[in-house]
Design an enzyme around this catalytic site. Sequence first.
Site, PDB file in Angstrom:
ATOM      1  N   ASP A 182     -12.036  -5.877   1.248  1.00 56.32           N
ATOM      2  CA  ASP A 182     -11.741  -4.492   1.322  1.00 56.32           C
ATOM      3  C   ASP A 182     -13.155  -3.545   1.447  1.00 56.32           C
ATOM      4  O   ASP A 182     -14.158  -4.078   2.304  1.00 56.32           O
ATOM      5  CB  ASP A 182     -11.176  -4.013  -0.105  1.00 56.32           C
ATOM      6  CG  ASP A 182     -10.395  -2.812  -0.096  1.00 56.32           C
ATOM      7  OD1 ASP A 182     -10.908  -1.674   0.028  1.00 56.32           O
ATOM      8  OD2 ASP A 182      -9.043  -3.155  -0.381  1.00 56.32           O
ATOM      9  N   HIS A 216     -11.637   1.831  -3.116  1.00 60.08           N
ATOM     10  CA  HIS A 216     -10.162   1.278  -2.923  1.00 60.08           C
ATOM     11  C   HIS A 216     -10.438  -0.110  -3.229  1.00 60.08           C
ATOM     12  O   HIS A 216      -9.359  -0.698  -3.881  1.00 60.08           O
ATOM     13  CB  HIS A 216     -10.126   1.298  -1.228  1.00 60.08           C
ATOM     14  CG  HIS A 216      -8.789   1.010  -0.923  1.00 60.08           C
ATOM     15  ND1 HIS A 216      -8.644  -0.098   0.139  1.00 60.08           N
ATOM     16  CD2 HIS A 216      -7.773   1.664  -0.621  1.00 60.08           C
ATOM     17  CE1 HIS A 216      -7.346  -0.078   0.281  1.00 60.08           C
ATOM     18  NE2 HIS A 216      -6.855   0.851  -0.010  1.00 60.08           N
ATOM     19  N   SER A 224      -1.209   0.106   0.006  1.00 56.75           N
ATOM     20  CA  SER A 224      -2.587  -0.643  -0.719  1.00 56.75           C
ATOM     21  C   SER A 224      -2.592  -1.059  -1.976  1.00 56.75           C
ATOM     22  O   SER A 224      -3.130  -1.971  -2.299  1.00 56.75           O
ATOM     23  CB  SER A 224      -3.570   0.609  -0.538  1.00 56.75           C
ATOM     24  OG  SER A 224      -4.250   0.661   0.719  1.00 56.75           O
TER      25      SER A 224
END
Length: 475
Positions: free
Chosen positions: A177, A215, A387
Site C-alpha cells: 500500500d 490508506h 479498499s
Amino acid sequence: MRTPFAFSAICAVFSLVSASSRHNYNTHNYYVVEHDPEYASLTEVASSLGVEVVERVGELADHWLVRTRKGLEGREEGDGVLKRHETLRARSAETGIKYLSRQSLRQRTKRAPILERRQSDDSDGARAVAERFGIHDPLFPDQWHIINDEEPIHSMNVVPVWEMGFTGKGIISSFIDDGLDYTSVDLKANFVAEFSHDYNDHEDLPTPKLGDDTHGTRCAGQVGAGKNTACGIGIAYDSKVAGVRILSGPISDADEAAALNFGYHNVSLYSCSWGPPDNGMVMDGPGYLINKAVLNGINKGRGGKGSVFVFAAGNGAASGDQCNFDGYTNSIYSVTVAAVDHKGERPYYSEACTANLIAAYSSGNGKRIVTTDKGTNKCTDTHGGTSAAAPNAVGVFALALEARPDLTWRDIQHLCVENARQIGDGEEWQLTAAGRNYSSNFGYGALDATAFVQAAQKWKLVKPQTRMHTKNDPN
Ligand SMILES: *[C@@H]1O[C@H](CO)[C@@H](O)[C@H](O)[C@H]1NC(C)=O
Ligand SMILES: *[C@@H]1O[C@H](CO)[C@@H](O)[C@H](O)[C@H]1NC(C)=O
C-alpha cells in the site's frame, strides 16, 4: 554459476551506494534481464549488454535489475542496450539472456474511500461483547462491520470465531500500500519490521510520508489493530501486520514484482487495495515480471502452500468500469473482493464482474468503516470503498489460517466459494452449472467468518492445480 567471485565483487561495490541512489530513474535507464546461467555468466551478460548489475529482482531466481547511465545512452540513436541485445541474438541463440525489458515507472491507484453522508451508530450488542471479551477499544461499538446492531446479519460475523479461540495468532499479513504507521499505538505491537519495506523511497521501513499516505495504515488497522485503548479492534487482533510501500509514487514492474513476494516464506496474506485506474477507460494488468512474481508466490510462498493474494474489485462502477478489465482481479491466482454495505446492498462504487469471488462489508448507505489512522493515536470513521472490503476478507483468512495453517491458496478459494452467504434480492443471482448461485456484484456471496472458519476446521485439502490441454488448444 560460473563466476561467483566476479558477481560478489559487483555486490560489494553496490552495497556501498545508498539504496535510493541505486534506483534513480533520472540518472539511469533500468532493465530486467532474465539470465540463463547455462550459456554465460552474469558478468559476461552484463558486459555484453554494457550494463551494471544492481540487484536481484525480489524473489525471482535469475532475474536481475541492471542499468546504464543516461548520458552514455543519450549519444546513441534509440536504446543502446536493447540494440546490443538484438545484435547478440542475431549472432547466436545461446546468449545467456532469456528475457530483457526496459523498466518504466507506473502509478497504481488506491481503491480509496468514497465519501458520503454518515449516520451515527449506537451499538448495545457491541457493548455486551466488549464486556465479555474485555475489549476497551473506545470505537469498538462503532465498528458495525464486526457487530451490526441494526442489521445483525450484515457483519463479518467474527465474534463466534473469537469465542472459538482464534484471533490470528502466528499469522502475518502484508499490506502492499502507501505505507503503514508503525508508530501508531494501535499497530505498534503487531507490526513486523522484518517483512516490511519501502519500494518508493527504497528504505527498510514503510513510513507514510505524503499527506495522503493514510490508506495502508487504515487497511492494516482493520486486520491487526490491537486489543488496547486506541481506536477500534482488528478482525484478527492477535495477528501480525507488515507494510510494503509502493503506492506513494510511480514504481517499476521489477519493484512491484519484488513487493508481491516480499517476506513470502513467512507472510501468509498479501492485502492489495489497488490496481489500474478505475475510470472505465483503462484495461491493464500485471506485466510479465509481476505475473511471474504472482506464480512464484502461489508456488513457493508460505513453504509451498502458496501466498494468498487478496485484491479489491475496484471502485469504478459509477464510471462504468468493471473488474474483468483489470488483470489483477481477474487473475485465477487472486481472491477478488467486492463490497457490500451495512444493509446488504451493493454500494454504487463496487464493480461488478465475473472475477468477483466474494463480497465483504464496507462503506455505503451512509455508513463507513471505523479503523486506525496515520498518527500516534489517531482513528478514522471515513474509511471505505472496495479498499476496505479486501482487508476485511484478509482478517477472516488470517483467523482461518490460525485454525488450519495447512490450507493452501487454493483451499482458501474453495472455502470462499462454498461458504459465502447469498445476499441481496433474488434477481441478481444466477444458478451455475455447478449448482451454486453466483452474482457478478457479490461473487458467491458475503464472506462470513464463522461459516468460513468452521468449514476450514473440517476441510479436506484440495489437490494441486492441474492443467489440461486439448488437441485444438494452441497453448
Ligand atoms: C520465517 O520462515 C523461516 C522458514 O520457515 C523460518 O526459519 C524463520 O524462523 C521465520 N522467521 C520469522 C521471523 O518468523
Ligand atoms: C439461488 O437463488 C434463488 C433466488 O434467490 C433461490 O431461490 C435458490 O434457492 C438459490 N439456489 C441455491 C442452490 O442456492
